[in-house]
Motif scaffolding. Structure first.
Motif, PDB file in Angstrom:
ATOM      1  N   ASN A 219       5.460   4.506   2.392  1.00  5.23           N
ATOM      2  CA  ASN A 219       5.944   5.698   3.093  1.00  5.23           C
ATOM      3  C   ASN A 219       6.560   5.370   4.449  1.00  5.23           C
ATOM      4  O   ASN A 219       7.455   6.087   4.920  1.00  5.23           O
ATOM      5  CB  ASN A 219       4.816   6.720   3.225  1.00  5.23           C
ATOM      6  CG  ASN A 219       4.533   7.400   1.897  1.00  5.23           C
ATOM      7  OD1 ASN A 219       5.422   7.501   1.055  1.00  5.23           O
ATOM      8  ND2 ASN A 219       3.303   7.839   1.691  1.00  5.23           N
TER       9      ASN A 219
ATOM     10  N   THR B 173       0.713   3.753   2.243  1.00  5.66           N
ATOM     11  CA  THR B 173       1.167   4.092   3.591  1.00  5.66           C
ATOM     12  C   THR B 173       2.375   3.250   3.970  1.00  5.66           C
ATOM     13  O   THR B 173       3.321   3.729   4.588  1.00  5.66           O
ATOM     14  CB  THR B 173       0.002   3.958   4.602  1.00  5.66           C
ATOM     15  OG1 THR B 173       0.304   4.702   5.767  1.00  5.66           O
ATOM     16  CG2 THR B 173      -0.299   2.522   4.972  1.00  5.66           C
TER      17      THR B 173
ATOM     18  N   SER C  57       0.857  -1.192   0.000  1.00  6.16           N
ATOM     19  CA  SER C  57       0.000   0.000   0.000  1.00  6.16           C
ATOM     20  C   SER C  57       0.888   1.236   0.000  1.00  6.16           C
ATOM     21  O   SER C  57       2.110   1.137   0.203  1.00  6.16           O
ATOM     22  CB  SER C  57      -0.867   0.017   1.259  1.00  6.16           C
ATOM     23  OG  SER C  57      -0.035   0.144   2.398  1.00  6.16           O
TER      24      SER C  57
ATOM     25  N   ALA D 253       3.430   7.111   8.647  1.00  9.04           N
ATOM     26  CA  ALA D 253       2.922   7.925   7.531  1.00  9.04           C
ATOM     27  C   ALA D 253       1.933   8.974   8.036  1.00  9.04           C
ATOM     28  O   ALA D 253       1.877  10.092   7.514  1.00  9.04           O
ATOM     29  CB  ALA D 253       2.269   7.025   6.487  1.00  9.04           C
TER      30      ALA D 253
ATOM     31  N   HIS E 234       0.066  11.451   3.553  1.00 11.99           N
ATOM     32  CA  HIS E 234       1.014  10.374   3.254  1.00 11.99           C
ATOM     33  C   HIS E 234       0.542   9.023   3.757  1.00 11.99           C
ATOM     34  O   HIS E 234       1.259   8.027   3.593  1.00 11.99           O
ATOM     35  CB  HIS E 234       2.388  10.704   3.836  1.00 11.99           C
ATOM     36  CG  HIS E 234       3.026  11.907   3.203  1.00 11.99           C
ATOM     37  ND1 HIS E 234       3.463  11.914   1.898  1.00 11.99           N
ATOM     38  CD2 HIS E 234       3.283  13.147   3.679  1.00 11.99           C
ATOM     39  CE1 HIS E 234       3.984  13.101   1.600  1.00 11.99           C
ATOM     40  NE2 HIS E 234       3.882  13.872   2.674  1.00 11.99           N
ATOM     41  N   GLY E 235      -0.630   8.952   4.406  1.00 12.47           N
ATOM     42  CA  GLY E 235      -1.138   7.641   4.805  1.00 12.47           C
ATOM     43  C   GLY E 235      -1.618   7.630   6.244  1.00 12.47           C
ATOM     44  O   GLY E 235      -1.576   8.645   6.949  1.00 12.47           O
ATOM     45  N   ARG E 236      -2.069   6.462   6.687  1.00 15.18           N
ATOM     46  CA  ARG E 236      -2.796   6.353   7.957  1.00 15.18           C
ATOM     47  C   ARG E 236      -2.097   5.502   9.010  1.00 15.18           C
ATOM     48  O   ARG E 236      -2.583   5.410  10.134  1.00 15.18           O
ATOM     49  CB  ARG E 236      -4.161   5.716   7.688  1.00 15.18           C
ATOM     50  CG  ARG E 236      -5.043   6.508   6.738  1.00 15.18           C
ATOM     51  CD  ARG E 236      -5.638   7.705   7.409  1.00 15.18           C
ATOM     52  NE  ARG E 236      -6.790   8.205   6.668  1.00 15.18           N
ATOM     53  CZ  ARG E 236      -7.693   9.019   7.166  1.00 15.18           C
ATOM     54  NH1 ARG E 236      -7.584   9.440   8.413  1.00 15.18           N
ATOM     55  NH2 ARG E 236      -8.694   9.436   6.435  1.00 15.18           N
TER      56      ARG E 236
END
Ligand code: PLP
Length: 407
Positions: A109, A106, A104, A148, A142-144
């Motif tokens: 990252n 995230t 993914s 990130a 940038h993600g969860r």
């Protein structure tokens, strides 16, 4: 039929409502459980680059699933080697480039943060002690996952989970703020999206990326580009950095690279390729043969059929077409990642009206509609979009007072 909304409310984690129960897709169209048909111009948020059920995707999944779907990362597989070599070639890393496949954006990252840490731990001529600061840009997404998320300055996303990973600093989207952040020293890396998709398809100011490259080089810091949304051809080039003439130290990818199959990647350039060493990272599923084979088939098709020419041409056609529609104040983005700026903060109402008219788009901010359709759209899809979107805008315009009309 059961009431799917009740089922969703009872059984799915309560993280927001669902707009419809979708049951199948073909090309740029999806159908709900009542057989209503929608033109999908969101593409799973910039993921379904070949649309739905594309034969290339279907064949790749089926053939690889019937051959070798998964093995542990103690082994290499031919599709994994092929996708790594392909990504190096498309990114232009040359021989020294390296690739890690994740699942993914995230996750890709997360690895970028670790890359920054490894780099910052190295002795640096001008900077003395270990450098731990990572610069990001206001508005970034940038993600969860926790790392990130720490790169993502949006309070609503981050604050419930504080404390964040330390030493991550958000700079404003100005050259002055960028210069000032580097002047403070201690920067290990800057992580930046070439176009901020979730912020509403926001472009960086002129010269920002080039200045970030110059400053990271001058301060022996890494320039890491988050191309999760912009990469894999979305902007009409394989990578958005190729539009800017900037060469990064690393790039993260996900979304369109698998056309619907979960896959992410970190690509490193030059000496950034020497930072990871055995034991410092891995993933059970990352780069398994099934995911790798799909990505090879998708990117191979896009390359062989010159699909990026279509991305650029259809992007231009859509930009021209929407300019004449009510409430439209302009467009941002590149290729088939387009932010349609509205003259009033009515984007959520427009997205809802569009769905009523059988069109899927989304509203990342109150005054922006984002579209990220399949790379393969043709005239029919463009005209259908303009008709349906124009009707949705007219629906909302009929009930909206624009600022200039206010008494
Ligand atoms: N980075 C960017 C630029 C994104 O747009 C996204 C998702 O929207 C992510 C990272 C996170 O990717 P994922 O949802 O695959 O974890």
């Amino acid at each position: 039929m059961t009431n799917w909304n009740d089922d969703a409310a009872r059984d799915l984690m309560s993280l927001g409502g669902r707009l419809a129960l979708l049951t199948r897709g073909e090309g740029s169209w999806v159908w709900d459980a009542d057989d209503n048909r929608y033109l999908d111009f969101l593409g799973g948020i910039a993921v379904n680059c070949l649309g739905h059920a594309h034969p290339v995707f279907v064949e790749a999944v089926s053939a690889q699933a019937a051959t070798l779907a998964h093995v542990s990362n103690y082994f290499a597989t031919p599709p994994q080697l092929e996708i790594a070599a392909r990504l190096k070639r498309l990114a232009g890393t040359g021989e020294r480039g390296r690739v890690f496949l994740a699942n993914s954006g995230t996750e890709a990252n997360e690895m970028a943060i670790k890359l920054a840490r490894l780099h910052g731990a190295q002795p640096s001529a001008g900077e003395g002690a270990a450098r731990t600061r990572i610069l990001v840009v206001e508005g970034a997404f940038h993600g969860r996952t926790m790392g990130a998320l720490s790169l993502t300055p949006k309070a609503a996303y981050r604050d419930p989970f504080l404390p964040a990973v330390p030493d991550i600093v958000a700079v404003e989207r100005t050259l002055e703020s960028l210069e000032a952040a580097f002047a403070e020293g201690g920067v290990a890396a800057m992580i930046v999206e070439p176009i901020q998709g979730e912020a509403g398809v926001v472009e960086l100011p002129e010269g920002f990326l080039a200045r970030a490259r110059a400053l990271t080089t001058a301060h022996d810091a890494l320039l890491i580009l988050d191309e999760v949304q912009t990469g894999s051809g979305r902007t009409g080039e394989w990578f958005a950095f190729q539009r800017e003439g900037v060469i990064p130290d690393a790039v993260t990818l996900a979304k369109s690279i698998g056309a619907g199959f979960p896959l992410g990647a970190l690509i490193t350039f030059a000496s950034a390729s020497d930072l990871f060493y055995p034991g410092t990272h891995n993933s059970t599923f990352g780069g398994n043969p099934l995911a790798s084979a799909v990505a090879n088939a998708v990117l191979g098709f896009v390359e062989d059929e010159h699909v990026l020419d279509n991305v650029n041409a259809r992007g231009a056609q859509l930009r021209d077409g929407v300019a004449a529609l009510p409430l439209v104040a302009g467009t941002t983005g590149a290729g088939l990642l387009i932010g349609i700026r509205l003259s009033a903060p009515v984007a959520p109402a427009v997205a809802a009206a569009a769905q009523e008219r059988g069109l899927i788009v989304n509203a990342p901010t109150p005054d922006v509609i984002r579209i990220a359709p399949a790379y393969t759209i043709g005239d029919t899809e463009v005209q259908e979009f303009l008709t349906r979107f124009g009707a949705a805008l007219a629906d909302v315009a009929a009930t909206t007072t624009t600022p200039s009309e206010k008494p």
